[in-house]
Design a protein around this motif. Structure first.
Motif, PDB file in Angstrom:
ATOM      1  N   GLU A   3       0.827  -1.199   0.000  1.00  0.00           N
ATOM      2  CA  GLU A   3       0.000   0.000   0.000  1.00  0.00           C
ATOM      3  C   GLU A   3       0.868   1.259   0.000  1.00  0.00           C
ATOM      4  N   GLU A   6       2.129   1.826  -3.478  1.00  0.00           N
ATOM      5  CA  GLU A   6       1.078   2.355  -4.344  1.00  0.00           C
ATOM      6  C   GLU A   6       0.843   3.832  -4.072  1.00  0.00           C
ATOM      7  N   GLU A   7       0.880   4.222  -2.775  1.00  0.00           N
ATOM      8  CA  GLU A   7       0.698   5.635  -2.443  1.00  0.00           C
ATOM      9  C   GLU A   7       1.854   6.469  -2.989  1.00  0.00           C
ATOM     10  N   GLU A   9       3.607   5.746  -5.656  1.00  0.00           N
ATOM     11  CA  GLU A   9       3.411   5.822  -7.104  1.00  0.00           C
ATOM     12  C   GLU A   9       2.355   6.861  -7.446  1.00  0.00           C
ATOM     13  N   ASP A  10       1.267   6.928  -6.655  1.00  0.00           N
ATOM     14  CA  ASP A  10       0.230   7.924  -6.897  1.00  0.00           C
ATOM     15  C   ASP A  10       0.778   9.330  -6.708  1.00  0.00           C
ATOM     16  N   ASP A  11       1.571   9.519  -5.649  1.00  0.00           N
ATOM     17  CA  ASP A  11       2.179  10.832  -5.431  1.00  0.00           C
ATOM     18  C   ASP A  11       3.119  11.178  -6.571  1.00  0.00           C
ATOM     19  N   ASN A  13       2.789  10.182  -9.666  1.00  0.00           N
ATOM     20  CA  ASN A  13       1.969  10.518 -10.827  1.00  0.00           C
ATOM     21  C   ASN A  13       1.463  11.957 -10.759  1.00  0.00           C
ATOM     22  N   ILE A  14       1.057  12.396  -9.557  1.00  0.00           N
ATOM     23  CA  ILE A  14       0.581  13.766  -9.394  1.00  0.00           C
ATOM     24  C   ILE A  14       1.731  14.738  -9.603  1.00  0.00           C
ATOM     25  N   ASP A  49      -8.603  13.553  -7.635  1.00  0.00           N
ATOM     26  CA  ASP A  49      -8.171  12.481  -8.532  1.00  0.00           C
ATOM     27  C   ASP A  49      -8.782  11.174  -8.042  1.00  0.00           C
ATOM     28  N   ARG A  51      -8.827   8.338  -9.234  1.00  0.00           N
ATOM     29  CA  ARG A  51      -8.067   7.109  -9.494  1.00  0.00           C
ATOM     30  C   ARG A  51      -7.267   6.688  -8.273  1.00  0.00           C
ATOM     31  N   ARG A  52      -7.037   7.598  -7.361  1.00  0.00           N
ATOM     32  CA  ARG A  52      -6.275   7.280  -6.156  1.00  0.00           C
ATOM     33  C   ARG A  52      -7.133   6.460  -5.197  1.00  0.00           C
ATOM     34  N   PRO A  53      -6.525   5.567  -4.462  1.00  0.00           N
ATOM     35  CA  PRO A  53      -7.289   4.732  -3.518  1.00  0.00           C
ATOM     36  C   PRO A  53      -7.997   5.583  -2.462  1.00  0.00           C
TER      37      PRO A  53
END
Length: 172
Positions: A3, A6-7, A9-11, A13-14, A49, A51-53
């Protein structure tokens, strides 16, 4: 641990959409970055966003905010096109029918081409038809309804009818 990755990776992407290009990317990448940074920054800070969990439940709010931003951007686009048309001597009707119409159709065309190249022809077709239906069913009536709902000074409509060579004027 998964997790947290993934967080991160999301950061990434932003931040990737806000990070400047490298020097190897060239001058055009820098010009594009400088022009688009205000728009990308405003959208990244105001539109959730989904798409983020954990943010999937905000999809309707994200949609409404996106529609509001489209309205704001459209207002400025029309105003600037009118100023440019007046500056170079092009009537506003011509600017609206040609440049703005083409400018609003190009993104639909590009998205349909991209989706069709991915092998999703039905999605490309539904996107092009759906965007036009949305424009007609929402894009045209909502501003008219808002305009008529806001009280303003009363206006007079003059109707001239020619009956057997005589002009008659009616006021409504």
């Amino acid at each position: 641990v998964v997790e947290e990755e993934e967080e991160e990776e999301d950061d990434d992407n932003i931040c990737a959409s806000l990070s400047p290009p490298t020097y190897e990317d060239g001058i055009f990448a820098w010009i594009k970055y400088i022009i688009l940074l205000p728009i990308v920054l405003v959208l990244a800070l105001t539109v959730p966003d989904v798409r983020r969990p954990g943010l999937a439940r905000w999809c309707y709010i994200s949609f409404i905010i996106s529609i509001l931003w489209i309205g704001v951007f459209s207002f400025f686009m029309v105003s600037w096109a009118e100023v440019i048309g007046n500056t170079i001597g092009i009537p506003p009707v011509v600017m609206g029918l040609t440049l703005l119409a083409a400018g609003t159709s190009v993104p639909d065309l590009l998205s349909s081409v991209i989706v069709a190249r991915m092998g999703e022809g039905d999605m490309a077709l539904s996107s092009s038809i759906g965007s036009n239906i949305f424009d007609i069913m929402v894009g045209l009536p909502v501003p008219w309804i808002v305009f008529t709902a806001i009280p303003s000074k009363p206006s007079t409509v003059v109707v001239r009818v020619i009956l057997r060579g005589r002009k008659k004027q009616f006021f409504k």
